[in-house]
Design an enzyme around this catalytic site. Sequence first.
Site, mmCIF file in Angstrom:
data_model
loop_
_atom_site.group_PDB
_atom_site.id
_atom_site.type_symbol
_atom_site.label_atom_id
_atom_site.label_comp_id
_atom_site.label_asym_id
_atom_site.label_seq_id
_atom_site.Cartn_x
_atom_site.Cartn_y
_atom_site.Cartn_z
ATOM 1 N N GLU A 1 4.365 -3.738 4.017
ATOM 2 C CA GLU A 1 3.071 -3.193 4.370
ATOM 3 C C GLU A 1 2.244 -4.197 5.167
ATOM 4 O OE1 GLU A 1 1.460 -0.430 1.547
ATOM 5 O OE2 GLU A 1 -0.204 -1.804 1.257
ATOM 6 N N ARG B 1 0.022 4.297 -0.137
ATOM 7 C CA ARG B 1 1.405 4.646 0.173
ATOM 8 C C ARG B 1 1.724 6.111 -0.048
ATOM 9 N NH1 ARG B 1 4.073 -0.844 -2.383
ATOM 10 N NH2 ARG B 1 3.313 -2.168 -0.695
ATOM 11 N N HIS C 1 7.691 4.246 -0.344
ATOM 12 C CA HIS C 1 7.041 3.342 0.604
ATOM 13 C C HIS C 1 7.241 3.959 1.985
ATOM 14 C CE1 HIS C 1 6.001 -0.200 2.875
ATOM 15 N NE2 HIS C 1 5.691 -0.853 1.781
ATOM 16 N N LEU D 1 13.143 -2.734 3.266
ATOM 17 C CA LEU D 1 11.709 -2.536 3.397
ATOM 18 C C LEU D 1 11.112 -3.325 4.555
ATOM 19 C CD1 LEU D 1 9.082 -1.457 1.896
ATOM 20 C CD2 LEU D 1 8.890 -3.797 1.096
ATOM 21 N N HIS E 1 10.566 3.181 -3.783
ATOM 22 C CA HIS E 1 10.210 1.772 -3.784
ATOM 23 C C HIS E 1 9.843 1.235 -5.164
ATOM 24 C CE1 HIS E 1 8.789 -1.961 -2.173
ATOM 25 N NE2 HIS E 1 7.541 -1.760 -2.521
ATOM 26 N N GLN F 1 7.040 5.863 -6.553
ATOM 27 C CA GLN F 1 6.404 5.570 -5.274
ATOM 28 C C GLN F 1 7.401 5.528 -4.114
ATOM 29 O OE1 GLN F 1 4.511 1.493 -4.336
ATOM 30 N NE2 GLN F 1 2.826 2.955 -4.270
ATOM 31 N N PHE G 1 -4.447 -5.446 2.724
ATOM 32 C CA PHE G 1 -3.294 -4.673 2.271
ATOM 33 C C PHE G 1 -3.707 -3.224 2.061
ATOM 34 C CE2 PHE G 1 0.996 -5.026 0.349
ATOM 35 C CZ PHE G 1 1.479 -6.038 1.149
ATOM 36 N N ARG H 1 0.692 3.089 -7.185
ATOM 37 C CA ARG H 1 0.387 1.669 -7.201
ATOM 38 C C ARG H 1 -0.089 1.225 -5.826
ATOM 39 N NH1 ARG H 1 3.497 -3.279 -5.671
ATOM 40 N NH2 ARG H 1 5.037 -1.874 -4.788
HETATM 41 C C1 LIG Z 1 11.569 -4.651 -1.208
HETATM 42 C C2 LIG Z 1 10.431 -4.779 -2.151
HETATM 43 C C3 LIG Z 1 9.240 -5.394 -1.761
HETATM 44 C C4 LIG Z 1 8.182 -5.517 -2.636
HETATM 45 N N1 LIG Z 1 7.042 -6.131 -2.194
HETATM 46 C C5 LIG Z 1 6.012 -6.261 -3.055
HETATM 47 C C6 LIG Z 1 4.816 -6.885 -2.637
HETATM 48 O O1 LIG Z 1 4.694 -7.320 -1.498
HETATM 49 N N2 LIG Z 1 3.799 -7.021 -3.504
HETATM 50 C C7 LIG Z 1 3.912 -6.582 -4.793
HETATM 51 O O2 LIG Z 1 2.972 -6.751 -5.548
HETATM 52 N N3 LIG Z 1 5.038 -5.977 -5.216
HETATM 53 C C8 LIG Z 1 6.082 -5.795 -4.380
HETATM 54 N N4 LIG Z 1 7.228 -5.168 -4.825
HETATM 55 C C9 LIG Z 1 7.346 -4.767 -6.223
HETATM 56 C C10 LIG Z 1 7.674 -5.966 -7.095
HETATM 57 O O3 LIG Z 1 8.540 -6.821 -6.401
HETATM 58 C C11 LIG Z 1 8.365 -5.607 -8.367
HETATM 59 O O4 LIG Z 1 7.679 -4.611 -9.010
HETATM 60 C C12 LIG Z 1 8.452 -6.791 -9.299
HETATM 61 O O5 LIG Z 1 9.070 -7.861 -8.647
HETATM 62 C C13 LIG Z 1 9.180 -6.491 -10.563
HETATM 63 O O6 LIG Z 1 9.406 -7.682 -11.279
HETATM 64 P P1 LIG Z 1 10.000 -7.660 -12.721
HETATM 65 O O7 LIG Z 1 9.920 -9.048 -13.218
HETATM 66 O O8 LIG Z 1 9.371 -6.614 -13.512
HETATM 67 O O9 LIG Z 1 11.515 -7.244 -12.550
HETATM 68 P P2 LIG Z 1 12.731 -7.814 -11.697
HETATM 69 O O10 LIG Z 1 12.346 -8.902 -10.804
HETATM 70 O O11 LIG Z 1 13.408 -6.641 -11.133
HETATM 71 O O12 LIG Z 1 13.645 -8.478 -12.782
HETATM 72 C C14 LIG Z 1 14.417 -7.739 -13.677
HETATM 73 C C15 LIG Z 1 15.187 -8.698 -14.539
HETATM 74 O O13 LIG Z 1 15.785 -8.029 -15.609
HETATM 75 C C16 LIG Z 1 17.128 -8.387 -15.726
HETATM 76 N N5 LIG Z 1 17.834 -7.279 -16.330
HETATM 77 C C17 LIG Z 1 17.772 -5.976 -15.991
HETATM 78 N N6 LIG Z 1 18.570 -5.258 -16.780
HETATM 79 C C18 LIG Z 1 19.144 -6.115 -17.647
HETATM 80 C C19 LIG Z 1 20.075 -5.973 -18.708
HETATM 81 N N7 LIG Z 1 20.581 -4.809 -19.050
HETATM 82 N N8 LIG Z 1 20.455 -7.077 -19.365
HETATM 83 C C20 LIG Z 1 19.965 -8.283 -19.038
HETATM 84 N N9 LIG Z 1 19.090 -8.462 -18.050
HETATM 85 C C21 LIG Z 1 18.684 -7.392 -17.369
HETATM 86 C C22 LIG Z 1 17.542 -8.710 -14.352
HETATM 87 O O14 LIG Z 1 18.648 -9.565 -14.347
HETATM 88 C C23 LIG Z 1 16.302 -9.387 -13.808
HETATM 89 O O15 LIG Z 1 16.311 -10.726 -14.155
HETATM 90 C C24 LIG Z 1 8.285 -5.014 -3.935
HETATM 91 C C25 LIG Z 1 9.446 -4.381 -4.334
HETATM 92 C C26 LIG Z 1 10.502 -4.225 -3.449
HETATM 93 C C27 LIG Z 1 11.687 -3.449 -3.870
#
Ligand SMILES: Cc1cc2nc3c(=O)[nH]c(=O)nc-3n(C[C@H](O)[C@H](O)[C@H](O)COP(=O)(O)OP(=O)(O)OC[C@H]3O[C@@H](n4cnc5c(N)ncnc54)[C@H](O)[C@@H]3O)c2cc1C
Lengths: 135, 247, 118, 581
Positions: free
Chosen positions: D247, D287, D234, D244, D355, D232, D118, D390
Amino acid sequence: MATYTEYPPKGYRVRMSTYWWLGKWPYLKFTLREISSVFVAWFVIETLLQINALIGGPAAYTEFQDFFRNPLVIALNVISLFFVVFHTFTWFNLAPKAMAVRMGGKRVPNILISGPNYAAWVVVSAVLAWLLLRG
Amino acid sequence: MAEQIAVEVTRFSPERDKTPSIQSFDVPLRKEWVVLDALNYIKDKVDGSLSFRWSCRMGVCGSCGMMVNGEPKLTCATFLTDYAPGPVRIEPLKNFPVMRDLIVEINDFLGKLSKVKPWIIRQKEKPVTEGEYLQTPEQLDTYKQFSMCINCLLCYAACPVYGLDPMFSGPAALALAQRYNMDSRDEGKEERMDILSQHDGIWGCTFVGECTQVCPKHVDPAGAIQQYKLTATQEWFKSFIMPKGAK
Amino acid sequence: MHKQRSNEPFVWLLFSAGGVVAALFIPIQLFLFGVAFPLGWLNGPSYDTVRGLVHGPIGRLYLLVLCTLPLFHWAHRFRYTLYDGLQIKHLNELVNTFCYGGAIVGTAIAAYLIWQIP
Amino acid sequence: MLDISSHDVLLIGGGGAGLRAAIAVAETNPNLSVAVISKVYPMRSHTVSAEGGAAGVIGKNDSLDEHCYDTISGGDWLPDQDAVEAFVKEAPLELMRLEHWGCPWNREPDGHIAVRPFGGMKKERTWFAADKTGFHMLHTLFQTSLKYDAVARYDEYYATKLLMDDGQVQGAVAVELSSGKVQAITAKAVIICTGGCGRVFPFTTNAAIKTGDGMALTYRAGAPLKDMEFIQYHPTGLPFTGILITEAARAEGGYMLNKDGYRYLQDYNLGTPQPTPVLRSMELGPRDRLSQAFVKEFERGRTVEGPYGAVVHLDLRHLGEKKIEAKLPFVRELCLKYENLDPVRELIPVRPVVHYVMGGIHTDLNGATPLQGLFAAGEAACVSINGANRLGSNSLTECLVFGARAGRAAAEFASVQRPPGRHLLAQAAEEEERLQDRFLNKSGGRERIATLREEMQKTMEQSAGIYRSGESLQHAAGKLRELQERFEDIGLDDHSRAFNTELVAALELASMLDVAESVIQCALQRQESRGAHQRTDFPARDDQKYLAHSLVSRQADGSPVVSYAPVTITRWPPAERVYGK
Ligand SMILES: Cc1cc2nc3c(=O)[nH]c(=O)nc-3n(C[C@H](O)[C@H](O)[C@H](O)COP(=O)(O)OP(=O)(O)OC[C@H]3O[C@@H](n4cnc5c(N)ncnc54)[C@H](O)[C@@H]3O)c2cc1C
Ligand code: SF4
Ligand code: F3S
Ligand code: FES
């Protein structure tokens, strides 16, 4: 466990129409497939009648052949034939779905399962025809 | 002016309406727009009260399922131009109670999902420090397809059996149960069998097969269920042959 | 032991077996007896030929299978067709009795008749 | 209409971090009751979109130190090194735990976990489940969480405010979307896992729900946000949709080509082109550098003009259909669906796209914020391991490692706290009144949500994009103040209670405006270039003044103020970032 309240106004539920199976070709096809079983049963009844005639001796058997020559019965049997063949095709085509046969770590392609079924059908039909047409 | 397409959407507010109605909007017809873009256009520019669910707009979160001209579709993966010159009709997913406009109540599904125990069941857990449970690519392949379900519920909208009998566990929940049953790391088949071979489980399915047809992720729930019927039947006979103490 | 597990596997197996029998054997026989012979396209077998084919144990067994399994196939499918097509799942017991009962009666009749074949 | 319920630990957010934390609480102390609020059903959370993979040292020729070094240098020496060390150490265990819970990780023929290379990583250490890693991780976590009876879910509840008692956080107010009912959910500890805020920008890979709600809730409650200027980009997003292209496409051997079919990254100090991928080099550079190279190519007139702005090409054709189907099926699916092209035979047009946000709620190694009783994890938090940039595949793992840590810490904290008082109900009632007066019952507002949102996004793209300047940031600061004022005059079309998605949109806009202001202030104050923060007026890194975390807090009048905290350095003194050598 989810804590859901009964509070929200109950959603609006649409009842399925009695004629839902006419709504879409796949549904109609499904229904026809299921209805084919009625014609399968009809064939069994015919066969039972024929066995009954067979028990009655040669005269009764010959007389019974008239039943098969009744135009209405012929019409019904033509329709039945259509349904029964439809059953055969749908049955063999769906067989691979119900059987996930794996060989060498890979799932055997559908055609390898339905293919032998069709082959068996042809063989069975030929043997039966041969037995009945010999003389 | 750019070309337009008439988009007819279901409107329903439990506070105001007795029954849902249809409202038509004119929306620009753009080549790269999916149906969801049209709905967002309406919400942003015309009527902010139109309600629908969406999030990822890349066909993976499973929130944007609706009926598009009578077919269950992910609206973020269904192009508007495919329905030109229109009108195109957007309705809430069939077979679920409508809560508001294009939003349906799906807690029923979540309940059913929990019921089939969609998690790895082990007699004895091994500590993570001892490393992974080995699983060959072939073993992975046996259940991988069933693990692709995004819970979009298009299959429930397509399944007449679910429409007729809301007690039926339904395609996705059963496919996910099968996903764990087929996983070489799982030891919970027995436990699940007791739940799945009830009348509301696999036996409710009459193999209409539309669930598989509409599934955007090629999960093939119809296949999963029929395969499960086969296994359940084998198990049933086994329990006759070796009644007592048989595992 | 498994509690409360339904008997669906059993009827499903009969349904499936009947489906296979119906798919393999019925079309050709229906075509010959129901269409080709009556219309005179082909000459049907004589009484003796038919009797010759079925009076042995294999013939009788074949007839038994040909009649009973497809009846259970019908019973199972028709039961669900009634549920879904007419939306009468609440008449569950009645429908079951009619369908599987019909298949059982049919089986008894078939057995009796086949026994009688001279 | 007001309802109250109470739990021991409350999670706001049901994505990867939230669910991991919930399970950690349930496992730490089975007697605790855990609640998860999520504005979408948990399995719809944005974690579901993550494609490429999750990093954790497992290979025999790899070492924890190397993962540390890659992460720290990738973050331009802004990560806290104690945090990185803890992270790297626990990463493989957390990923293994997910394996035990059923995650369908890709395997070697002998049944062991397979890893892929990666961007910015010197060794192959990214675990993957085809190119739907996030999807499989989230569904595994969600389905596993169903096992725990102690976990209560509030699906489709939107958190609008933290409940505070004497400087201590004791729960939250949330709206049940289906009914519009306002509910006070009290708890002895609260963990925020609401994810990032990419939607502050117009062109982003982020889902609609990534509006920085949790950051805004915390910021308003008085705790600082950290390093918010580091956004960031991407390098490979599909034009128009912003979808997306992972990568992993480059890790498997894809080339980046400019309009002349030339692998232009060789001109940007990223190494020399080789036919097969070389780690930490060319296409597998970090990135920030790749996105910056795109801008330079554009300035040199070597990008391709597409209907949605300039693009370059990602070339996968030489990988062949078999490899693409095996390792990158989702990439192919997305290209066929959304661009109507087949990467097996055609070039994929791509451009940099917003991203991820490196910054977030300021926490310590256990996810604790400066506010008593408040914890945070996942993309919403900033521990910090990501620093100024990141590395791909670190953040899914971050969700697990720090989700679990925050869960355990919150469980321990909650075990020794007294239950929150009933008087919190008054705060909830106040919040209910605010929602009604400001939005639901208000008539005559003249501003539309979509208009303000679009103006904010445009402002952010123009002034806080890949390159920034003091002038553009100053302008943005003014513009955002103006938008904040105009927000007061917002008017809703929808005044009903049941599933009022317009109310949600308004609340999300409010969050985004606060977060946007914090980003701009941090970016304005940081007069250097580091990682994803590139100032045209201060092009060099300045360790003298800015080897420090920005902490942005909200003042009484609502405006942001920035201060600095030191970076923890353990074993890797700041050095130059070198790639391609
Ligand atoms: C397209 C894409 C591809 C990616 N690929 C990778 C990868 O290959 N490898 C990697 O390491 N990372 C990757 N990332 C980054 C990674 O996916 C995210 O940083 C990570 O999933 C974030 O997870 P999280 O649990 O913090 O938040 P999220 O999964 O975004 O969850 C947020 C949660 O909070 C809840 N929420 C938000 N606001 C409120 C509110 N006001 N009230 C109640 N609930 C709320 C939502 O309902 C949700 O359940 C990628 C990101 C994207 C956009
Ligand atoms: S099986 Fe397919 S259609 Fe059904 S919920 Fe899963 S992804 Fe959707
Ligand atoms: S459509 Fe329904 S009936 Fe069975 S095969 Fe699919 S679940
Ligand atoms: S918006 Fe996520 S599947 Fe359509």
